[in-house]
Design a protein around this motif. Structure first.
Motif, PDB file in Angstrom:
ATOM      1  N   ARG A 475       0.833  -1.210   0.000  1.00  0.00           N
ATOM      2  CA  ARG A 475       0.000   0.000   0.000  1.00  0.00           C
ATOM      3  C   ARG A 475       0.866   1.259   0.000  1.00  0.00           C
ATOM      4  O   ARG A 475       0.489   2.287   0.572  1.00  0.00           O
ATOM      5  N   ALA A 476       2.027   1.176  -0.656  1.00  0.00           N
ATOM      6  CA  ALA A 476       3.006   2.265  -0.608  1.00  0.00           C
ATOM      7  C   ALA A 476       2.442   3.575  -1.131  1.00  0.00           C
ATOM      8  O   ALA A 476       2.662   4.637  -0.534  1.00  0.00           O
ATOM      9  N   GLY A 477       1.729   3.525  -2.244  1.00  0.00           N
ATOM     10  CA  GLY A 477       1.196   4.752  -2.827  1.00  0.00           C
ATOM     11  C   GLY A 477       0.248   5.469  -1.893  1.00  0.00           C
ATOM     12  O   GLY A 477       0.317   6.695  -1.738  1.00  0.00           O
ATOM     13  N   ASP A 478      -0.649   4.726  -1.252  1.00  0.00           N
ATOM     14  CA  ASP A 478      -1.609   5.336  -0.332  1.00  0.00           C
ATOM     15  C   ASP A 478      -0.906   5.892   0.906  1.00  0.00           C
ATOM     16  O   ASP A 478      -1.265   6.968   1.399  1.00  0.00           O
ATOM     17  N   VAL A 479       0.085   5.146   1.423  1.00  0.00           N
ATOM     18  CA  VAL A 479       0.835   5.610   2.590  1.00  0.00           C
ATOM     19  C   VAL A 479       1.528   6.928   2.281  1.00  0.00           C
ATOM     20  O   VAL A 479       1.477   7.882   3.054  1.00  0.00           O
ATOM     21  N   TYR A 480       2.173   6.970   1.125  1.00  0.00           N
ATOM     22  CA  TYR A 480       2.932   8.175   0.775  1.00  0.00           C
ATOM     23  C   TYR A 480       2.003   9.362   0.563  1.00  0.00           C
ATOM     24  O   TYR A 480       2.284  10.471   1.042  1.00  0.00           O
ATOM     25  N   ARG A 481       0.905   9.179  -0.137  1.00  0.00           N
ATOM     26  CA  ARG A 481      -0.001  10.293  -0.418  1.00  0.00           C
ATOM     27  C   ARG A 481      -0.609  10.841   0.873  1.00  0.00           C
ATOM     28  O   ARG A 481      -0.762  12.060   1.033  1.00  0.00           O
ATOM     29  N   ALA A 482      -0.932   9.962   1.822  1.00  0.00           N
ATOM     30  CA  ALA A 482      -1.580  10.401   3.060  1.00  0.00           C
ATOM     31  C   ALA A 482      -0.584  10.963   4.081  1.00  0.00           C
ATOM     32  O   ALA A 482      -0.983  11.688   4.996  1.00  0.00           O
ATOM     33  N   LEU A 490      11.030  10.058   5.325  1.00  0.00           N
ATOM     34  CA  LEU A 490      11.479   8.729   5.746  1.00  0.00           C
ATOM     35  C   LEU A 490      11.224   7.690   4.662  1.00  0.00           C
ATOM     36  O   LEU A 490      12.062   6.827   4.394  1.00  0.00           O
ATOM     37  N   ALA A 491      10.044   7.759   4.045  1.00  0.00           N
ATOM     38  CA  ALA A 491       9.702   6.790   3.009  1.00  0.00           C
ATOM     39  C   ALA A 491      10.652   6.890   1.814  1.00  0.00           C
ATOM     40  O   ALA A 491      11.130   5.880   1.287  1.00  0.00           O
ATOM     41  N   ASN A 492      10.944   8.111   1.373  1.00  0.00           N
ATOM     42  CA  ASN A 492      11.862   8.291   0.243  1.00  0.00           C
ATOM     43  C   ASN A 492      13.260   7.778   0.558  1.00  0.00           C
ATOM     44  O   ASN A 492      13.901   7.139  -0.275  1.00  0.00           O
ATOM     45  N   ARG A 493      13.725   8.071   1.765  1.00  0.00           N
ATOM     46  CA  ARG A 493      15.076   7.620   2.133  1.00  0.00           C
ATOM     47  C   ARG A 493      15.123   6.106   2.289  1.00  0.00           C
ATOM     48  O   ARG A 493      16.163   5.488   2.061  1.00  0.00           O
ATOM     49  N   PHE A 494      14.029   5.507   2.726  1.00  0.00           N
ATOM     50  CA  PHE A 494      13.986   4.060   2.886  1.00  0.00           C
ATOM     51  C   PHE A 494      13.953   3.362   1.524  1.00  0.00           C
ATOM     52  O   PHE A 494      14.637   2.357   1.313  1.00  0.00           O
ATOM     53  N   PHE A 495      13.200   3.895   0.586  1.00  0.00           N
ATOM     54  CA  PHE A 495      13.008   3.227  -0.701  1.00  0.00           C
ATOM     55  C   PHE A 495      14.065   3.601  -1.736  1.00  0.00           C
ATOM     56  O   PHE A 495      14.542   2.735  -2.465  1.00  0.00           O
ATOM     57  N   ARG A 567      19.528  -3.743   9.260  1.00  0.00           N
ATOM     58  CA  ARG A 567      20.764  -3.012   9.461  1.00  0.00           C
ATOM     59  C   ARG A 567      21.103  -3.043  10.939  1.00  0.00           C
ATOM     60  O   ARG A 567      20.298  -3.453  11.772  1.00  0.00           O
ATOM     61  N   SER A 568      22.309  -2.563  11.273  1.00  0.00           N
ATOM     62  CA  SER A 568      22.757  -2.643  12.656  1.00  0.00           C
ATOM     63  C   SER A 568      21.855  -1.874  13.598  1.00  0.00           C
ATOM     64  O   SER A 568      21.704  -2.226  14.752  1.00  0.00           O
ATOM     65  N   GLU A 569      21.220  -0.758  13.117  1.00  0.00           N
ATOM     66  CA  GLU A 569      20.371   0.020  14.004  1.00  0.00           C
ATOM     67  C   GLU A 569      18.917  -0.398  13.920  1.00  0.00           C
ATOM     68  O   GLU A 569      18.044   0.242  14.478  1.00  0.00           O
ATOM     69  N   GLY A 570      18.643  -1.493  13.167  1.00  0.00           N
ATOM     70  CA  GLY A 570      17.262  -1.919  13.015  1.00  0.00           C
ATOM     71  C   GLY A 570      16.597  -1.167  11.880  1.00  0.00           C
ATOM     72  O   GLY A 570      17.094  -0.179  11.376  1.00  0.00           O
ATOM     73  N   LEU A 571      15.451  -1.631  11.439  1.00  0.00           N
ATOM     74  CA  LEU A 571      14.806  -1.040  10.287  1.00  0.00           C
ATOM     75  C   LEU A 571      13.346  -0.827  10.615  1.00  0.00           C
ATOM     76  O   LEU A 571      12.662  -1.760  11.017  1.00  0.00           O
ATOM     77  N   GLU A 572      12.866   0.384  10.514  1.00  0.00           N
ATOM     78  CA  GLU A 572      11.474   0.666  10.808  1.00  0.00           C
ATOM     79  C   GLU A 572      10.838   1.308   9.590  1.00  0.00           C
ATOM     80  O   GLU A 572      11.031   2.491   9.337  1.00  0.00           O
ATOM     81  N   PRO A 573      10.063   0.544   8.815  1.00  0.00           N
ATOM     82  CA  PRO A 573       9.385   1.152   7.668  1.00  0.00           C
ATOM     83  C   PRO A 573       8.470   2.272   8.136  1.00  0.00           C
ATOM     84  O   PRO A 573       7.787   2.142   9.151  1.00  0.00           O
ATOM     85  N   PRO A 574       8.484   3.413   7.453  1.00  0.00           N
ATOM     86  CA  PRO A 574       7.683   4.555   7.902  1.00  0.00           C
ATOM     87  C   PRO A 574       6.193   4.287   7.788  1.00  0.00           C
ATOM     88  O   PRO A 574       5.731   3.697   6.826  1.00  0.00           O
ATOM     89  N   THR A 575       5.434   4.694   8.794  1.00  0.00           N
ATOM     90  CA  THR A 575       3.974   4.616   8.762  1.00  0.00           C
ATOM     91  C   THR A 575       3.441   5.967   9.189  1.00  0.00           C
ATOM     92  O   THR A 575       4.171   6.796   9.707  1.00  0.00           O
ATOM     93  N   PHE A 576       2.159   6.203   8.964  1.00  0.00           N
ATOM     94  CA  PHE A 576       1.625   7.525   9.312  1.00  0.00           C
ATOM     95  C   PHE A 576       0.560   7.375  10.391  1.00  0.00           C
ATOM     96  O   PHE A 576      -0.093   6.374  10.511  1.00  0.00           O
TER      97      PHE A 576
END
Length: 576
Positions: A475-482, A490-495, A567-576
């Motif tokens: 649901r990346a498109g909806d997450v990013y738009r909202a 965060l989303a841009n840097r993650f992807f 990654r060493s610091e863990g990975l948290e996909p951005p959510t809103f």
């Protein structure tokens, strides 16, 4: 005697008669007072007369006995006599030299004057050149040979006392650190206090209820990588964080140097470092070791890249690049109200780029449209999930012996650290060797603990992280738009490593994208095809399936590359 004839010359008077006729000049004196600690400044009940009121009274009596007029008094409050670099002491020496007619410098004891024989000799020479004598209330030091001998002896005793006191204090502080105590003042976030235990007062360190939450917050936000030290300083000042009060100084806000030292200080994870040796502290840690290590990585990264706070901030900066020449797009604010992205290659003439200025809102909308193309079907998500789950189990089986070795090594290094601490306290291990060994132990322990954490928690985390990542891609498109600016950043840097933007048929468009791992692999058609085949044949050996190589192709030799998932610091996909 026969009368003298008129006009006859009178015999001259003896010189003594003239001397008796002239009024004698009254002696002039200055008084020098000093106490070593701030606690002594206002005390007047010290039996040794070390407090300022007692010293002043004794010196006044001495001046009266010498029939000397006190023309100036110089007082050093809370100053050590280890060196002559004391503000009031230097003012006193300058005053004596300038006046040129000061007969005495009066002090309570020689150790108020200097606790260093070299300083004592040099200063005495300077006083003698202007005709000034040093007078001690407690010791009979005069210009006689006996007085000079006594002065030399007392100066030597004062130096011995100072050095012996420092040695004993160092032993006590080392012993205190060895048992987990805190030598000296605790850092910001803690308070030094005293507590009555079994009838006696004991110095302890407690968590500062006012400052500790702000220190924790500083570590947490800096670990995200989204903050600079300067931004952190400003935010903490707004939240009201101030330094600890010290003496008469009014505590002020912390500056960048203070924050940098705080973020590097292992005291906040429960460690006490003294004379280059680290000990397990008795105080309560404010943060976890994992958070501390993540902050160190961010600090090292910023040290290499440099921290720069930009005037025009935008969540797309450092993500969007010129689709014509590949240079980064920067931001400008035209007339203070219109934001535009422009090509740095064209601006600096590094390239022959012809890309025009791009309205920021047009670039934003182009990126939103591109996000609608980032998608994984439910079928593909399940296939990838099954494939990675099988690989996780295989890696967990292989990691068992390695985890056992790491656990043993952590225990061995902890024992080495305790033996090293005992050796320093007893004097059997020289300090320079102890520092070298301490650095080695800390480095090895960090590696061993990292390995242990990875083997014990990595595989549990991977499956959950993969689930969140796949849901996000679904649901990346909806997450990013909202999402707001922070979520989008965060989303841009993650992807994405880069999003290249150009004007195509008068429309601002994302023409090319370079994906970060693990997204480059998850969205790679070759990898997806392999995952579907594996899901259709569950008995197939999965360990030859690659999770992305440098060119985003399947690597058939090295197996699933789990490093892209955690990654060493863990990975948290951005959510809103």
């Amino acid at each position: 005697m026969t009368p003298t004839a008129a006009g006859a010359a009178l015999p001259p008077l003896p010189p003594a008669a003239f001397a008796a006729a002239e009024p004698q000049r009254r002696k002039r004196a200055v008084i020098y007072l000093r106490v070593s600690t701030a606690k002594q400044v206002h005390r007047d009940d010290d039996p040794d007369g070390y407090s300022l009121p007692a010293q002043r009274e004794a010196c006044d009596r001495k001046a009266e006995s010498l029939d000397a007029e006190v023309v100036a008094v110089f007082v050093d409050r809370g100053e050590s006599a280890k060196t002559a670099d004391r503000r009031e002491f230097q003012k006193m020496l300058a005053f004596v030299k300038q006046q040129g007619d000061i007969d005495y410098v009066i002090l309570d004891k020689v150790d108020r004057f200097a606790r260093n024989r070299r300083d004592d000799a040099n200063i005495m020479f300077e006083l003698k050149t202007v005709g000034t004598s040093l007078i001690s209330v407690k010791e009979n030091i005069d210009e006689t040979p006996g007085g000079q001998l006594l002065h030399a002896i007392m100066a030597g005793i004062a130096e011995f006392y100072s050095r012996n006191l420092a040695t004993e204090a160092l032993k006590g502080m080392t012993q205190k650190a060895k048992v987990g105590g805190t030598p000296g003042r605790a850092p910001v976030g803690y308070l030094n206090t005293r507590q009555r235990i079994e009838g006696r007062e004991v110095a302890i360190v407690i968590v500062d209820p006012e400052r500790a939450p702000l220190i924790r917050w500083a570590f947490e936000v800096y670990a995200t990588g989204e903050w600079t030290i300067r931004q952190l300083v400003e935010a903490l000042a707004e939240k009201g964080l101030k330094a600890l009060p010290h003496g008469k100084k009014i505590p002020g806000p912390l500056v960048a140097a203070h924050i940098s030292r705080i973020l590097r200080n292992r005291y906040y994870i429960g460690r006490v470092t003294f004379k280059g040796i680290e000990y397990e502290g008795r105080h309560e840690p404010l943060i976890s070791e994992d958070l501390f290590h993540r902050v160190q990585e961010m600090l090292d990264l910023h040290n290499v890249a440099g921290e720069k706070r930009r005037v025009n901030n935008h969540y797309l900066k450092s993500t969007v690049y010129c689709g014509t020449c590949g240079e980064r797009l920067s931001l400008t604010n035209a007339k203070g109200q219109y934001l535009y992205f422009y090509c740095l290659g064209r601006q600096t003439r590094r390239t022959a780029c012809t890309q025009p200025f791009l309205a920021a809102d047009a670039v934003e909308e182009a990126v939103v449209r591109y996000w609608q193309t980032v998608h994984l079907s439910d079928e593909m998500q399940e296939a990838i999930r099954n494939g990675v789950r099988a690989e996780i189990q295989h890696r967990r089986d292989q990691a068992g012996p390695e985890a056992a070795r790491a656990k043993r090594r952590v225990q061995e290094l902890a024992d080495e650290r305790r033996r090293l601490a005992r050796g320093v306290v007893t004097g059997s291990i020289p300090e320079d060797l102890a520092r070298e060994e301490q650095e080695r132990i800390v480095t090895e322990l960090r590696h061993a603990e990292t390995t242990l954490r990875a083997t014990e928690t990595m595989y549990e985390d991977i499956e959950e992280i993969l689930r969140l990542t796949l849901e996000l891609v679904g649901r990346a498109g909806d997450v990013y738009r909202a999402g707001g600016p922070q979520v989008r950043r965060l989303a841009n840097r993650f992807f994405f490593e880069q999003l290249r933007v150009s004007v195509v048929v008068n429309v601002t468009t994302v023409t090319e994208a370079t994906l970060h791992e693990p997204m480059a692999t998850l969205l790679d058609p070759v990898f997806q095809s392999q995952m579907i085949q594996n899901d259709a044949n569950p008995g197939q050996d999965l360990h030859g399936v690659g999770l992305g190589g440098p060119d985003d192709t399947v690597d058939l030799d090295r197996g699933l590359r789990m490093v892209y998932l955690v990654r060493s610091e863990g990975l948290e996909p951005p959510t809103f």
